[in-house]
Design a protein around this motif. Structure first.
Motif, PDB file in Angstrom:
ATOM      1  N   ARG A 324       7.338  -1.941  42.831  1.00 53.46           N
ATOM      2  CA  ARG A 324       7.755  -2.313  41.717  1.00 53.46           C
ATOM      3  C   ARG A 324       8.930  -1.130  40.976  1.00 53.46           C
ATOM      4  NH1 ARG A 324       8.931  -2.407  36.089  1.00 53.46           N
ATOM      5  NH2 ARG A 324       8.033  -4.021  34.916  1.00 53.46           N
ATOM      6  N   VAL A 370       2.239  -7.557  52.544  1.00 54.08           N
ATOM      7  CA  VAL A 370       3.031  -7.809  51.401  1.00 54.08           C
ATOM      8  C   VAL A 370       1.848  -7.973  50.011  1.00 54.08           C
ATOM      9  CG1 VAL A 370       4.486  -9.613  50.203  1.00 54.08           C
ATOM     10  CG2 VAL A 370       4.949  -9.039  52.650  1.00 54.08           C
ATOM     11  N   TYR A 374       2.030  -7.442  46.102  1.00 58.41           N
ATOM     12  CA  TYR A 374       1.787  -8.858  45.522  1.00 58.41           C
ATOM     13  C   TYR A 374       0.526  -8.926  44.725  1.00 58.41           C
ATOM     14  CZ  TYR A 374       1.831 -14.116  46.072  1.00 58.41           C
ATOM     15  OH  TYR A 374       1.582 -15.503  45.591  1.00 58.41           O
ATOM     16  N   ARG A 375      -0.470  -8.371  45.277  1.00 58.11           N
ATOM     17  CA  ARG A 375      -1.621  -8.489  44.317  1.00 58.11           C
ATOM     18  C   ARG A 375      -2.202  -7.043  43.749  1.00 58.11           C
ATOM     19  NH1 ARG A 375      -6.298 -11.896  45.841  1.00 58.11           N
ATOM     20  NH2 ARG A 375      -5.877 -12.199  43.701  1.00 58.11           N
ATOM     21  N   PRO A 376      -1.358  -6.530  42.880  1.00 59.53           N
ATOM     22  CA  PRO A 376      -1.577  -4.959  42.424  1.00 59.53           C
ATOM     23  C   PRO A 376      -2.928  -4.846  41.743  1.00 59.53           C
ATOM     24  CG  PRO A 376      -0.175  -6.207  40.788  1.00 59.53           C
ATOM     25  CD  PRO A 376      -0.256  -7.095  42.052  1.00 59.53           C
ATOM     26  N   VAL A 378      -5.899  -5.116  43.055  1.00 60.34           N
ATOM     27  CA  VAL A 378      -7.028  -5.651  43.544  1.00 60.34           C
ATOM     28  C   VAL A 378      -7.442  -5.049  44.817  1.00 60.34           C
ATOM     29  CG1 VAL A 378      -7.692  -7.875  44.553  1.00 60.34           C
ATOM     30  CG2 VAL A 378      -5.673  -7.967  42.819  1.00 60.34           C
TER      31      VAL A 378
ATOM     32  N   ASP B  81       0.693 -19.766  48.956  1.00 55.58           N
ATOM     33  CA  ASP B  81       0.665 -18.381  48.714  1.00 55.58           C
ATOM     34  C   ASP B  81       2.337 -18.320  48.441  1.00 55.58           C
ATOM     35  OD1 ASP B  81       1.596 -15.812  50.076  1.00 55.58           O
ATOM     36  OD2 ASP B  81      -0.591 -15.454  50.408  1.00 55.58           O
ATOM     37  N   ARG B  82       2.717 -17.394  47.579  1.00 58.89           N
ATOM     38  CA  ARG B  82       4.234 -17.218  47.458  1.00 58.89           C
ATOM     39  C   ARG B  82       4.499 -15.837  47.584  1.00 58.89           C
ATOM     40  NH1 ARG B  82       4.245 -20.439  41.882  1.00 58.89           N
ATOM     41  NH2 ARG B  82       6.298 -19.168  41.548  1.00 58.89           N
ATOM     42  N   ALA B  83       4.038 -15.058  48.403  1.00 56.34           N
ATOM     43  CA  ALA B  83       4.253 -13.668  48.825  1.00 56.34           C
ATOM     44  C   ALA B  83       5.599 -13.447  49.303  1.00 56.34           C
ATOM     45  CB  ALA B  83       3.315 -13.397  49.929  1.00 56.34           C
ATOM     46  N   PHE B  86       7.902 -13.190  46.199  1.00 53.93           N
ATOM     47  CA  PHE B  86       7.568 -11.974  45.623  1.00 53.93           C
ATOM     48  C   PHE B  86       8.284 -10.933  46.453  1.00 53.93           C
ATOM     49  CE2 PHE B  86       5.394  -7.902  45.830  1.00 53.93           C
ATOM     50  CZ  PHE B  86       5.121  -7.606  44.395  1.00 53.93           C
ATOM     51  N   ASP B  87       8.185 -11.026  47.617  1.00 52.35           N
ATOM     52  CA  ASP B  87       9.149 -10.023  48.475  1.00 52.35           C
ATOM     53  C   ASP B  87      10.481 -10.124  48.246  1.00 52.35           C
ATOM     54  OD1 ASP B  87       9.433  -7.986  50.361  1.00 52.35           O
ATOM     55  OD2 ASP B  87       8.674  -9.115  51.926  1.00 52.35           O
ATOM     56  N   LEU B 122     -11.665 -16.356  44.300  1.00 51.15           N
ATOM     57  CA  LEU B 122     -10.886 -15.584  43.119  1.00 51.15           C
ATOM     58  C   LEU B 122     -11.929 -15.236  42.088  1.00 51.15           C
ATOM     59  CD1 LEU B 122      -7.371 -17.096  43.097  1.00 51.15           C
ATOM     60  CD2 LEU B 122      -7.725 -14.955  43.650  1.00 51.15           C
ATOM     61  N   PHE B 280       4.796  -6.488  35.059  1.00 52.31           N
ATOM     62  CA  PHE B 280       4.798  -5.641  36.305  1.00 52.31           C
ATOM     63  C   PHE B 280       5.207  -6.427  37.652  1.00 52.31           C
ATOM     64  CE2 PHE B 280       3.086  -3.683  40.163  1.00 52.31           C
ATOM     65  CZ  PHE B 280       3.108  -2.171  39.907  1.00 52.31           C
ATOM     66  N   SER B 281       4.910  -7.646  37.695  1.00 51.00           N
ATOM     67  CA  SER B 281       5.145  -8.190  39.179  1.00 51.00           C
ATOM     68  C   SER B 281       6.169  -8.857  38.977  1.00 51.00           C
ATOM     69  CB  SER B 281       4.122  -9.039  39.300  1.00 51.00           C
ATOM     70  OG  SER B 281       2.730  -8.635  39.641  1.00 51.00           O
ATOM     71  N   CYS B 305      -3.623 -14.467  36.211  1.00 51.64           N
ATOM     72  CA  CYS B 305      -3.666 -14.432  37.791  1.00 51.64           C
ATOM     73  C   CYS B 305      -3.094 -15.825  38.065  1.00 51.64           C
ATOM     74  CB  CYS B 305      -5.338 -14.163  38.074  1.00 51.64           C
ATOM     75  SG  CYS B 305      -5.365 -14.286  39.907  1.00 51.64           S
ATOM     76  N   PRO B 307      -0.263 -17.533  41.538  1.00 50.40           N
ATOM     77  CA  PRO B 307       0.342 -17.248  42.671  1.00 50.40           C
ATOM     78  C   PRO B 307       1.899 -16.878  42.815  1.00 50.40           C
ATOM     79  CG  PRO B 307       0.199 -19.567  42.679  1.00 50.40           C
ATOM     80  CD  PRO B 307      -0.697 -18.919  41.424  1.00 50.40           C
ATOM     81  N   GLY B 308       2.329 -17.079  41.387  1.00 47.98           N
ATOM     82  CA  GLY B 308       3.916 -17.009  41.118  1.00 47.98           C
ATOM     83  C   GLY B 308       4.241 -15.628  40.495  1.00 47.98           C
ATOM     84  N   PHE B 311      -0.045 -12.295  40.623  1.00 48.43           N
ATOM     85  CA  PHE B 311      -1.289 -12.522  41.512  1.00 48.43           C
ATOM     86  C   PHE B 311      -2.346 -11.249  41.466  1.00 48.43           C
ATOM     87  CE2 PHE B 311      -2.494 -14.615  45.825  1.00 48.43           C
ATOM     88  CZ  PHE B 311      -3.698 -15.162  44.973  1.00 48.43           C
ATOM     89  N   THR B 312      -2.400 -10.756  40.482  1.00 42.19           N
ATOM     90  CA  THR B 312      -3.435  -9.809  40.216  1.00 42.19           C
ATOM     91  C   THR B 312      -4.736 -10.464  39.452  1.00 42.19           C
ATOM     92  OG1 THR B 312      -4.212  -7.700  39.524  1.00 42.19           O
ATOM     93  CG2 THR B 312      -3.035  -8.763  37.818  1.00 42.19           C
ATOM     94  N   SER B 313      -5.967 -10.076  39.879  1.00 40.68           N
ATOM     95  CA  SER B 313      -7.047 -10.411  39.270  1.00 40.68           C
ATOM     96  C   SER B 313      -7.961  -9.544  38.576  1.00 40.68           C
ATOM     97  CB  SER B 313      -7.970 -11.138  40.560  1.00 40.68           C
ATOM     98  OG  SER B 313      -8.286 -10.188  41.314  1.00 40.68           O
ATOM     99  N   SER B 314      -7.126  -8.326  38.524  1.00 36.23           N
ATOM    100  CA  SER B 314      -7.733  -7.018  38.030  1.00 36.23           C
ATOM    101  C   SER B 314      -7.489  -6.598  36.669  1.00 36.23           C
ATOM    102  CB  SER B 314      -7.422  -5.918  38.760  1.00 36.23           C
ATOM    103  OG  SER B 314      -7.570  -4.714  38.216  1.00 36.23           O
TER     104      SER B 314
END
Lengths: 393, 393
Positions: A324, A370, A374-376, A378, B81-83, B86-87, B122, B280-281, B305, B307-308, B311-314
């Protein structure tokens, strides 16, 4: 294959960390892969369809497997907590802090049992997050007794122990820096050499200048320790140049670099170890990873886990920040957190999953590395194998 | 006390989330505290020394206990998944993405079983990170059948389901937005009302304009759904004003606000829900939390949260970002992630640990909630109690 061999099969995506194994990229990616582990070492890696027969088979269920992280910079031997200082710093409130010296006072006052429990807790916490090799520095003792006990406690968890008596000048030597350097290069070094692999100096305004740093590093080197340097964290300075001049394995922080510093790193074997958790936790500008990478320097990422400037133990978090904030690609960041860390510790046996390497690996609850960016935040690390054994916790 | 009552004792620091219980601060801090839980509800909170006798005693060992997080904004029903997207985004590389529509295509094509497994995974992942109440939106179906099944699947995990048929105009209506709004307010609404508590619209350039958003929200409100709005994420726009005008429980994102928007939020009951994981993402500027807080708006923090864009769940990660990037204090951020989320869902029974509230709480492996920001990325949530029961996982 011996009776102890295990096949970890069903790996959706394997990162070997070697361009000789996999798709030819530095990260060495293999889809639909397997690993054979024998007596704690990697015996074979490759496409699952070509895997040799073995005694025991484990299934990664299509998930991603990568080498255990190599966290090449941490300060885990300490007592006390500086949460209130952090809270005040984030709010921009004045706070009377002694900085590193606050932790020195608490560490000196702590029992061996308290310090040992703290280190063990943090090493376990790191392991759960995928770190299988960690470098641990002394530097919160700053007396002969307290530096030795810090290193003895660290050595119980890792071979990668670093004598950092030159972390800061302790308050009892505030008016006699030369006297402290004499202690550092004399009795303290004598006592710490048997417990250390590395010697490190915080070469920065407010800590040790270039002359003092050179004196401490060369004294350590003369006793067989290998040098690494805290360099150019808070402003431009002589640390990186000194690290390259002395052939240090790594110059750590590298936040403020001149063109000459970048050239020196790119043309030497000295790794630029970036610690983006520090910039996150101190709200500082991040190091310029792209400038280093484009110049050809080897870049490692580590946590700098410590109670003051950065109390994260999470390599996944540092990878997410590297992507990031420092514009590394996920592939570059993962390489730097595994192979890069191993180079910064001059280790060929960790950080990669190739035949002969230590079977230190993690299974992610994700199809790709990745996802670490992509999932910071977690907790994606599902299982960690250390020397071929799945970690219980 | 009934036979089922449990005393959670030895709490080093308790956050009640109420100025009526504790030190009088909004967070309601109590040192050396205890909680009595009876039949899934909080029966008593206070200093441990004053705790009433109960049947069963559990020991928090001096750690910090806080209310379970209330994550008031998530999109958990999807496939794919859209990794790779993101990348590419992080590297600044061109990438042909359909954005939300990519996930719509994958979600429509997925079996109920696949969608159900994704949601369950999730929700469990969130629970392990301390989230005990989660709002889940539809919005990746965009047909009557697919919106209904999304809400039915979400309802298996939460009462806080949100009909978000107005997430984006699906490609089959690309040339007939009016026709899609007619479907949204007609057959699709009819089918979704029984499975929804909330109606939401993505009011943004490229999604739905103010007129369309008002039409969808008022149609939902006429059927008993309560409004919330995706507003002012990508640029200034009418979303926040519309949310306040309609008495929405929350305006979510709030990244680009005029002074009038801030005034409207501060003088209405509409919560400003900030989603810093998105910034952030997507490497975007963060919302101005301090401006909102200083104006007197109620601020919630949630993950978004999906996928685009994030994608954090935190929730702990979002708290760390709120402190680092939006200059909230740790106390403000924790309040916004618990009480604030509850206000954004108009819930009085969650987000606080006061008598009568649901016994949803977490025990941190830390002495203070400050550590959620002080130790970013570290999985600090040791145990989560949901309706009085420790979660097994």
């Amino acid at each position: 294959m011996a009776a102890s061999s295990v096949l970890l099969d069903g790996i959706g995506l394997l990162v070997t960390g070697s361009s000789d194994y996999g798709d030819g990229s530095p990260l060495g990616e293999v889809e639909d892969a397997a690993i054979v582990v024998d007596q704690g070492r990697v015996a074979w890696v490759g496409p699952a369809a070509a895997a040799p027969p073995v005694d025991v088979r484990e299934d990664a269920s299509g998930r991603c497997v990568l080498p255990g992280f190599v966290d090449s910079h941490s300060h885990l031997v300490f007592a006390g907590d500086r949460a209130a200082e952090f809270d005040a710093r984030m709010a921009g409130r004045a706070y009377q802090s002694g900085g590193i010296r606050t932790t020195v006072t608490a560490t000196r006052a702590a029992s061996d049992e308290v310090l040992a429990a703290n280190v063990a807790r943090l090493v376990t916490e790191m392991r759960r997050q995928g770190t299988t090799t960690v470098e641990i520095k002394s530097g919160y003792g700053l007396t002969v007794r307290d530096e030795v006990r810090s290193l003895v406690l660290a050595r119980q968890h890792t071979d990668e122990t670093t004598f950092l008596g030159a972390h800061v000048v302790p308050k009892e030597f505030a008016d006699d820096v030369a006297g402290y350097v004499e202690l550092l290069t004399g009795d303290m070094l004598d006592a710490c050499v048997p417990h250390s692999r590395w010697v490190d100096v915080f070469c920065e305004r407010g800590a040790f200048d270039a002359d003092a740093a050179r004196t401490v590093l060369t004294a350590g080197m003369a006793r067989g320790l290998r040098p690494r340097v805290h360099a150019n964290q808070l402003g431009p300075g002589p640390g990186v140049a000194l690290a390259c001049e002395l052939g240090a394995a790594s110059a750590d922080h590298c936040t403020y670099l001149t063109d000459a510093d970048v050239d020196a790193l790119a043309s030497s074997g000295t790794v630029a170890t970036l610690l983006p958790g520090v910039e996150f936790s101190t709200r500082s500008p991040y190091p310029e990873a792209r400038r280093l990478l484009e110049a050809g320097a080897v870049v490692a990422i580590a946590t700098d886990c410590n109670p003051g400037s950065c109390f994260t133990s999470s390599m996944p978090f540092c990878i997410a920040l590297a992507v990031r904030e420092m514009r590394m690609t996920p592939a570059e960041a993962v390489w730097s957190a595994t192979v890069g860390g191993a180079v910064a510790l001059r280790r060929a046996d960790v950080g990669r999953l190739v035949p002969g390497a230590r079977a230190d690996l993690m299974v992610l609850d994700a199809p790709s590395y990745v996802h670490l960016a992509y999932r910071p935040g977690v907790p994606l690390v599902a299982t960690v194998w250390h020397e071929g054994k799945p970690s219980p916790w």
